[in-house]
Each structure stands twice: as structure tokens, then as C-alpha cells.
Design an enzyme around this catalytic site. Structure first.
Site, PDB file in Angstrom:
ATOM      1  N   THR A   1      37.424 -28.760  50.308  1.00  0.00           N
ATOM      2  CA  THR A   1      37.505 -27.920  51.505  1.00  0.00           C
ATOM      3  C   THR A   1      37.796 -26.484  51.087  1.00  0.00           C
ATOM      4  O   THR A   1      38.506 -26.226  50.122  1.00  0.00           O
ATOM      5  CB  THR A   1      38.605 -28.425  52.465  1.00  0.00           C
ATOM      6  OG1 THR A   1      39.890 -28.277  51.853  1.00  0.00           O
ATOM      7  CG2 THR A   1      38.390 -29.890  52.818  1.00  0.00           C
TER       8      THR A   1
ATOM      9  N   SER B   1      35.461 -19.602  48.344  1.00  0.00           N
ATOM     10  CA  SER B   1      36.159 -18.471  47.737  1.00  0.00           C
ATOM     11  C   SER B   1      37.420 -18.948  47.030  1.00  0.00           C
ATOM     12  O   SER B   1      37.856 -20.094  47.204  1.00  0.00           O
ATOM     13  CB  SER B   1      36.532 -17.424  48.802  1.00  0.00           C
ATOM     14  OG  SER B   1      37.456 -17.968  49.737  1.00  0.00           O
ATOM     15  N   GLY B   2      38.000 -18.056  46.223  1.00  0.00           N
ATOM     16  CA  GLY B   2      39.292 -18.310  45.622  1.00  0.00           C
ATOM     17  C   GLY B   2      39.376 -19.575  44.787  1.00  0.00           C
ATOM     18  O   GLY B   2      38.486 -19.895  43.998  1.00  0.00           O
TER      19      GLY B   2
ATOM     20  N   TYR C   1      54.364 -21.013  56.943  1.00  0.00           N
ATOM     21  CA  TYR C   1      53.513 -21.368  55.811  1.00  0.00           C
ATOM     22  C   TYR C   1      54.235 -22.353  54.912  1.00  0.00           C
ATOM     23  O   TYR C   1      53.655 -23.376  54.504  1.00  0.00           O
ATOM     24  CB  TYR C   1      53.126 -20.124  55.013  1.00  0.00           C
ATOM     25  CG  TYR C   1      52.310 -20.452  53.779  1.00  0.00           C
ATOM     26  CD1 TYR C   1      50.959 -20.788  53.900  1.00  0.00           C
ATOM     27  CD2 TYR C   1      52.887 -20.449  52.512  1.00  0.00           C
ATOM     28  CE1 TYR C   1      50.211 -21.115  52.776  1.00  0.00           C
ATOM     29  CE2 TYR C   1      52.141 -20.762  51.390  1.00  0.00           C
ATOM     30  CZ  TYR C   1      50.808 -21.106  51.525  1.00  0.00           C
ATOM     31  OH  TYR C   1      50.064 -21.429  50.414  1.00  0.00           O
TER      32      TYR C   1
ATOM     33  N   GLY D   1      38.162 -44.860  54.688  1.00  0.00           N
ATOM     34  CA  GLY D   1      37.289 -46.024  54.540  1.00  0.00           C
ATOM     35  C   GLY D   1      36.227 -45.796  53.483  1.00  0.00           C
ATOM     36  O   GLY D   1      35.968 -46.669  52.644  1.00  0.00           O
TER      37      GLY D   1
END
Length: 336
Positions: free
Chosen positions: A49, A53-54, A217, A177
Site C-alpha cells: 500500500t 512514493s517514499g 499519529y 482468506g
């Protein structure tokens, strides 16, 4: 006065450059594909996911070089396609997978749209995965939101908790699953050392009573660890493992919501260049947990720089982890 100030600045710059040189020379974390088995992940499908970028992009590049078939799950398809094009040119300079001696047996790259701030998007993405993908060998929950102003997801959750924890919670559960049917395989969760400054307040998980972007965060990153440990407990006896990591301080665009005064930016950029990891360095622990034979069968652990690390007691509280799991199931609609 001016001469003294200039001398002090030069001394500080010299110190920064000296420490930077020491860090680069003494770095113990090297790209795993260098001198390793370029086909280590051949035949394996990996979902990452936030791979445009990064850290996510760097992780995708490394796993491609190891032969993996990589699915980029990204919110912005246009940006993801652009990043995918760049990755293909970097990893396959001769034009495509297995197209020459420089390809190193690198795998395939696939782009799929996934917005973790929308539970309906997560469900649609997982339905597409279940319909189109016969197997999933590695899931890397990497995407994240960092210290943004107060805002809510499409479903009304505080953005950081909603994306960093709840979106990945639903994604992982809906794909379990498929993961189990293609076991043995691995789940890798990207957290942060900043979990240490967070707490799980069950009375205000949505931060409607108060909001501090830094604390929220840290709370979401603590939730990542508690989720990992509870999932590992639930997966005992299966061939699916799950581990969590912190990448260290990395130079990425994750800090785009952090305001740095204009006059301080040159110094900040210099310090970040000297002391922060590159995305490639920061990605190595995720690549290690996704691919290394050394962690086969290891589950429920916390890693940094490709080594297991200790957790604070609050990140190992089983009762809090179970309660968070149960509440998260209700929040994402798995249980009514």
C-alpha cells in the site's frame, strides 16, 4: 561579530558533514539485492500500500529486483502509474522483465486503485483482488498519513487513525482468506518509533474531544503494533506470519503537513541530508521481513534495521490489543 558568526556556522557545517560521513561509512544496512539472490522472490506476489512514493516506492523497487510480482495499491492512480513507469525504467533498463542480463529476473509491476480513507474503496479493492488474484504471498501495510490537520475520512474517522489503522485493519481482514489459501506467506506492518508517545484512549478514539496531530499519529502507530501482535496470536497454527517494523527517520514526503519556517529550511535540509535515512535505506527492514529466509516462521515481533527490538509494555498489553481489535471490527463494519 560577523566573523565570529561565520566561523560558528562553518564549524557547525563541518561537524554535520563529519557526522554524515561517519553515518554513511558505518551504515550496517545494505540493499538486500546487492550480492544476494536476485530471484529470491521469483513467483511471489506482493501487495504494497502507498507504493507510489517514499518508503513504499523504494520497497517496491527492491522486491522487483528480487523477482517479485508487485501490486501497487495507491489512492491516486495517475500518480501511481507515473511512479510505476519510473520504476520500470529503473529496474528494467533493457525494457521489461526478464528482457536481458541486467533485469536480474525481476518480476511484474501492477497498479490498482486503493484509498485507505474510504472503507468502500477498501472493499472494492479487496473484491477485485479476490476475483483476479489466485494467490497473495506478502502483504505490506505501508501507506500512512503523518501529523495532518484535523480532518475526517469518508466514513467519519479521524484521518490518521482511519488511514493508518482502520483502513489497513479492514484490508488485512478481507484478504486473510486469500493469504491463508496461498500460505506460507507474510504480512508486514510499517509502524514508527513514535508509537512511544501514543496511548489508546477508548473514550475518544476519534479525537472528537481533543486533537493533537502529533499524539494522534503516535496513537495510530501504537495501534499498528497492537494490531500486529493480536493478529499474530489469531494466526497461530497457520503458515501466515505477521511482523511490524519502524523504518527510522527517513527523507520522504510524509512530512508535508509539517511547517518549517522559510529561514530555517536550508539548515533543516542540510541536517536531514546528514542524519535522515534515504528511502532505500529505510525500506530495507520491510524488504527483509518480506523476503529473508532468516525470519521464516517468526511472527508477532517488532523490528528495526533488520533486527528484532524490544517494545514498551503498553505495546504488549494483550487486553488492550484484544479490545482494540473488537472495537475496530465494529468501526469498519466487520461486526454490527
Amino acid at each position: 561579530m560577523a566573523v565570529g558568526t561565520a566561523a560558528a556556522l562553518l564549524a557547525a557545517l563541518g561537524g554535520i558533514l563529519w557526522l554524515a560521513a561517519r553515518r554513511f561509512v558505518g551504515s550496517s544496512v545494505q540493499p538486500l539485492h546487492q550480492g544476494g539472490d536476485s530471484g529470491l522472490m521469483r513467483g511471489k506476489t506482493v501487495l504494497i500500500t502507498g507504493a507510489n512514493s517514499g518508503l513504499g516506492r523504494a520497497t517496491a523497487a527492491e522486491l522487483l529486483r528480487l523477482g517479485a510480482r508487485v501490486i501497487m495499491g495507491c489512492r491516486d492512480r495517475e500518480r501511481a502509474e507515473e511512479a510505476a513507469g519510473q520504476l520500470r525504467r529503473e529496474v528494467w533498463p533493457t525494457g521489461g522483465p526478464d528482457s536481458g542480463p541486467t533485469s536480474g529476473g525481476a518480476g511484474e509491476l501492477v497498479v490498482k486503485e486503493l484509498d485507505l480513507s474510504s472503507l468502500s474503496s477498501v472493499r472494492s479493492f479487496c473484491l477485485e483482488m479476490l476475483q483476479e488474484e489466485p494467490r497473495l504471498d506478502v502483504l505490506i501495510n505501508n501507506a500512512g498519513v503523518f501529523q495532518c490537520p484535523y480532518m475526517k475520512t469518508e466514513d467519519g474517522f479521524e484521518m490518521q487513525f482511519g488511514v493508518n489503522h482502520l483502513g489497513h485493519f479492514l484490508l488485512t481482514n478481507l484478504l486473510l482468506g486469500l493469504l491463508k489459501s496461498s500460505a506460507p506467506n507474510r504480512i508486514v506492518v510499517v509502524s514508527s518509533k513514535l508509537y512511544k508517545y501514543g496511548d489508546i484512549n477508548f473514550e475518544d478514539l476519534n479525537s472528537e474531544q481533543s486533537y493533537n496531530k502529533s499524539f494522534c499519529y503516535s496513537r495510530s502507530k501504537l495501534a499498528n503494533i497492537l494490531f500486529t501482535r493480536e493478529l499474530a496470536r489469531r494466526l497461530e497454527g497457520t503458515s501466515v506470519t505477521v511482523n511490524v517494523l519502524h523504518p527510522g527517520i527517513v527523507r520522504t514526503n510524509l512530512g508535508r503537513h509539517i511547517h518549517i519556517p522559510l529561514l530555517v529550511r536550508p539548515l533543516f535540509n542540510l541536517v536531514s541530508w546528514a542524519f535522515f535515512k534515504t528511502p532505500e535505506e529505510g525500506a530495507q527492514t520491510a524488504v527483509y521481513l518480506a523476503s529473508s529466509p532468516e525470519v521464516e516462521g517468526v511472527s508477532g515481533k517488532y523490528f528495526g534495521d533488520c533486527k528484532e527490538e524490544e517494545l514498551l509494555p503498553k505495546a504488549m498489553d494483550e487486553s488492550v490489543a484484544r479490545k482494540l481489535w473488537d472495537i475496530s471490527e465494529v468501526m469498519v463494519g466487520i461486526l454490527k
